[in-house]
Scaffold this active site. Structure first.
Site, mmCIF file in Angstrom:
data_model
loop_
_atom_site.group_PDB
_atom_site.id
_atom_site.type_symbol
_atom_site.label_atom_id
_atom_site.label_comp_id
_atom_site.label_asym_id
_atom_site.label_seq_id
_atom_site.Cartn_x
_atom_site.Cartn_y
_atom_site.Cartn_z
ATOM 1 N N ASP A 266 4.603 -6.151 0.646
ATOM 2 C CA ASP A 266 5.434 -5.644 1.740
ATOM 3 C C ASP A 266 4.645 -5.257 2.978
ATOM 4 O OD1 ASP A 266 8.022 -5.870 0.695
ATOM 5 O OD2 ASP A 266 7.678 -4.163 -0.613
ATOM 6 N N HIS B 135 0.824 -0.575 -6.256
ATOM 7 C CA HIS B 135 1.689 -1.453 -7.049
ATOM 8 C C HIS B 135 1.606 -1.043 -8.502
ATOM 9 C CE1 HIS B 135 3.493 -5.100 -8.687
ATOM 10 N NE2 HIS B 135 3.995 -5.260 -7.481
HETATM 11 N N1 ACO Z 1 0.186 5.821 -0.873
HETATM 12 C C1 ACO Z 1 -0.549 6.858 -1.322
HETATM 13 N N2 ACO Z 1 -0.765 7.129 -2.637
HETATM 14 C C2 ACO Z 1 -0.201 6.293 -3.518
HETATM 15 C C3 ACO Z 1 0.566 5.179 -3.127
HETATM 16 C C4 ACO Z 1 0.749 4.960 -1.743
HETATM 17 N N3 ACO Z 1 1.483 3.945 -1.304
HETATM 18 N N4 ACO Z 1 1.011 4.524 -4.212
HETATM 19 C C5 ACO Z 1 0.532 5.209 -5.268
HETATM 20 N N5 ACO Z 1 -0.188 6.268 -4.850
HETATM 21 C C6 ACO Z 1 -0.860 7.264 -5.702
HETATM 22 C C7 ACO Z 1 0.142 8.289 -6.186
HETATM 23 O O1 ACO Z 1 0.264 9.371 -5.295
HETATM 24 C C8 ACO Z 1 -0.462 8.672 -7.515
HETATM 25 O O2 ACO Z 1 -1.543 9.522 -7.267
HETATM 26 P P1 ACO Z 1 -1.939 10.687 -8.319
HETATM 27 O O3 ACO Z 1 -2.272 9.975 -9.595
HETATM 28 O O4 ACO Z 1 -3.095 11.344 -7.684
HETATM 29 O O5 ACO Z 1 -0.711 11.545 -8.442
HETATM 30 C C9 ACO Z 1 -1.032 7.357 -8.041
HETATM 31 O O6 ACO Z 1 -1.320 6.591 -6.872
HETATM 32 C C10 ACO Z 1 -0.066 6.584 -8.927
HETATM 33 O O7 ACO Z 1 1.156 6.397 -8.205
HETATM 34 P P2 ACO Z 1 2.572 6.205 -8.882
HETATM 35 O O8 ACO Z 1 3.629 6.293 -7.849
HETATM 36 O O9 ACO Z 1 2.685 7.090 -10.072
HETATM 37 O O10 ACO Z 1 2.401 4.720 -9.431
HETATM 38 P P3 ACO Z 1 3.560 3.752 -9.843
HETATM 39 O O11 ACO Z 1 2.945 2.671 -10.611
HETATM 40 O O12 ACO Z 1 4.699 4.475 -10.455
HETATM 41 O O13 ACO Z 1 4.075 3.264 -8.403
HETATM 42 C C11 ACO Z 1 4.679 2.137 -6.490
HETATM 43 C C12 ACO Z 1 3.997 2.030 -7.870
HETATM 44 C C13 ACO Z 1 6.086 2.688 -6.649
HETATM 45 C C14 ACO Z 1 4.772 0.748 -5.877
HETATM 46 C C15 ACO Z 1 3.821 3.077 -5.577
HETATM 47 O O14 ACO Z 1 2.533 2.543 -5.404
HETATM 48 C C16 ACO Z 1 4.492 3.326 -4.242
HETATM 49 O O15 ACO Z 1 5.395 4.168 -4.147
HETATM 50 N N6 ACO Z 1 4.099 2.576 -3.161
HETATM 51 C C17 ACO Z 1 4.729 2.725 -1.879
HETATM 52 C C18 ACO Z 1 6.042 1.945 -1.839
HETATM 53 C C19 ACO Z 1 5.852 0.459 -1.768
HETATM 54 O O16 ACO Z 1 5.061 -0.046 -0.976
HETATM 55 N N7 ACO Z 1 6.627 -0.260 -2.587
HETATM 56 C C20 ACO Z 1 6.601 -1.710 -2.643
HETATM 57 C C21 ACO Z 1 5.968 -2.195 -3.904
HETATM 58 S S1 ACO Z 1 5.875 -3.957 -3.928
HETATM 59 C C22 ACO Z 1 7.437 -4.404 -4.303
HETATM 60 O O17 ACO Z 1 8.203 -3.735 -4.928
HETATM 61 C C23 ACO Z 1 7.886 -5.697 -3.788
#
Ligand code: ACO
Length: 382
Positions: free
Chosen positions: A319, A265
């Site tokens: 989610d 998140h």
């Molecule tokens: N699985 C594995 N690794 C993850 C995940 C995940 N679900 N989420 C984040 N990471 C890792 C990334 O790979 C990244 O790693 P790194 O620093 O080694 O490159 C680090 O964590 C940061 O991730 P970002 O995507 O840059 O973080 P951001 O704050 O932009 O993203 C987000 C948040 C989009 C929710 C992300 O966690 C994600 O894509 N999750 C999966 C989709 C999801 O479940 N979305 C629902 C969110 S809740 C909602 O909107 C109601």
């Protein structure tokens, strides 16, 4: 007189930018706290109803019994859809992706609202009630239509959750089912400046109308990085198929640097408090129905993710367990995100009205990375 240009700062994804003020929800991402108008989300999930929670978000205080009855009556009076909207639903292609259909129909509602462009607070409050009240009928109607089933009218004797399940399934839901959906609606109702809320406030800040703002929000929620994640979680669980295969599947994803949907998140670096509640709920439903498989698979995924990426602050988000909860309620996978629309409509509308109280156009800058002084070559010479 010249005005000094303020110093501009690039903030990728606006992750560290406060773009507006809001009285509605408070999030402490480090501690895993979510409050609506100061009341802890867990308390609301246990004690409130969706209608009461929306009142709280819109009015900044809990209603008295009289106020709640009046508010509920106003919502119920707006449950039904205008005749031409029911006709439009029946004219939609049955194989339409529900989120495309929901977005289209929310936009279409404006065509049959004489107040659509009336910007007064009174008209906006009335439109907010209409949008909140009519969205369940739109979603249930779309689902019945695509299945070739007779469309069922809303039930004004019941609350939003119960009336929706009746329209959807053609039968009065059990008290447990109606309460389960009501709690899901409470938990998803608002969440600070998430992407879809931000998008709705951007639209509102141009002094466009509430229908346009809600259409923007639905389109933004649809993405799998936001509200679309719950549906993808369920596809993932189906793809894995068996608890024995969880480990290989999740490690494979992480090794390929793929994201596991339902985890992580932007704000929470601790356990999402909504997921805490939904996890308990998913377990309860699984125990009640005797079908533990999905819950156990989800729990195993969580254990593996915790060991692998927990230290990076990546935990289940709202989610993850809402997917199994909705599935246990018998909802089709592609209705999971429309369920989110039904609930978050409360938050979006509250935010848009809040935006108008002290409105300022939301218009950030972008950093230009293209060339300068380029030549305009004649088309024959390119
Ligand atoms: N699985 C594995 N690794 C993850 C995940 C995940 N679900 N989420 C984040 N990471 C890792 C990334 O790979 C990244 O790693 P790194 O620093 O080694 O490159 C680090 O964590 C940061 O991730 P970002 O995507 O840059 O973080 P951001 O704050 O932009 O993203 C987000 C948040 C989009 C929710 C992300 O966690 C994600 O894509 N999750 C999966 C989709 C999801 O479940 N979305 C629902 C969110 S809740 C909602 O909107 C109601």
């Amino acid at each position: 007189m010249t005005t000094a240009t303020p110093e501009l700062r690039y903030d990728e994804g606006l992750a560290n930018t406060i773009a507006a003020k809001s009285r509605m929800s408070f999030i402490d991402g480090a501690k895993g706290v979510l409050e609506y108008v100061g009341i802890d989300i867990d308390t609301l999930a246990r004690k409130s109803t969706f209608e009461e929670t929306v009142y709280l978000l819109w009015h900044g205080q809990l209603p008295t019994r009289e106020e709640l009855d009046f508010f509920t009556a106003k919502i119920r009076a707006e449950y039904d859809l205008p005749g031409p909207i029911w006709d439009m639903i029946r004219a939609l292609p049955p194989d339409a992706i529900p989120m495309h259909a929901v977005r289209t129909m929310i936009s279409a509602l404006a065509l049959y609202d004489a107040d659509a462009d009336d910007p007064t607070p009174e008209a906006n409050e009335q439109k907010a009630i209409r949008l909140l009240a009519k969205t369940p009928a739109l979603i249930a109607g779309l689902d019945r239509h695509r299945k070739g089933l007779e469309i069922i009218a809303p039930d004004t004797d019941h609350g939003i959750a119960e009336s929706f399940l009746k329209m959807l399934n053609g039968a009065v839901p059990t008290e447990t089912m109606a309460r389960a959906l009501d709690v899901c609606l409470i938990l998803h109702a608002d969440h600070g400046f998430n992407a879809s809320t931000f998008a709705s406030r951007v639209t509102t800040a141009t002094l466009s109308d509430l229908y346009s703002a809600m259409t923007t929000a639905v389109g933004t929620l649809k993405g799998p990085l936001h509200g679309g994640a719950n549906e993808v979680v369920m596809h993932m669980l189906r793809e894995i198929g068996d608890i024995e295969k969880v480990e290989e599947y999740i490690h494979g994803k992480l090794e390929r640097s793929e994201k596991v949907m339902g985890f992580g998140h932007r704000v929470y670096k601790a356990y999402d408090p909504r997921a805490t509640y939904l996890k308990t709920f998913a377990k309860q439903i699984a125990t009640d129905t005797g079908n533990m498989k999905l819950y156990e698979m989800s729990h195993r995924i969580e254990e593996i993710m915790d060991a692998a990426v927990g230290k990076k602050g990546i935990y289940p988000n709202v989610d993850f367990y809402s997917a199994t909860t909705y599935y246990s309620l018998g909802l089709d996978l592609d209705l999971f995100t429309p369920m989110f629309v039904m609930s978050r409509m409360g938050g979006w509308l509250g935010h848009c009205i809040e935006q108008l109280e002290g409105n300022k156009l939301i218009r950030p800058r972008c950093e230009y990375t293209g060339p300068h002084g380029s030549e305009y070559a004649a088309i024959e010479q390119r």
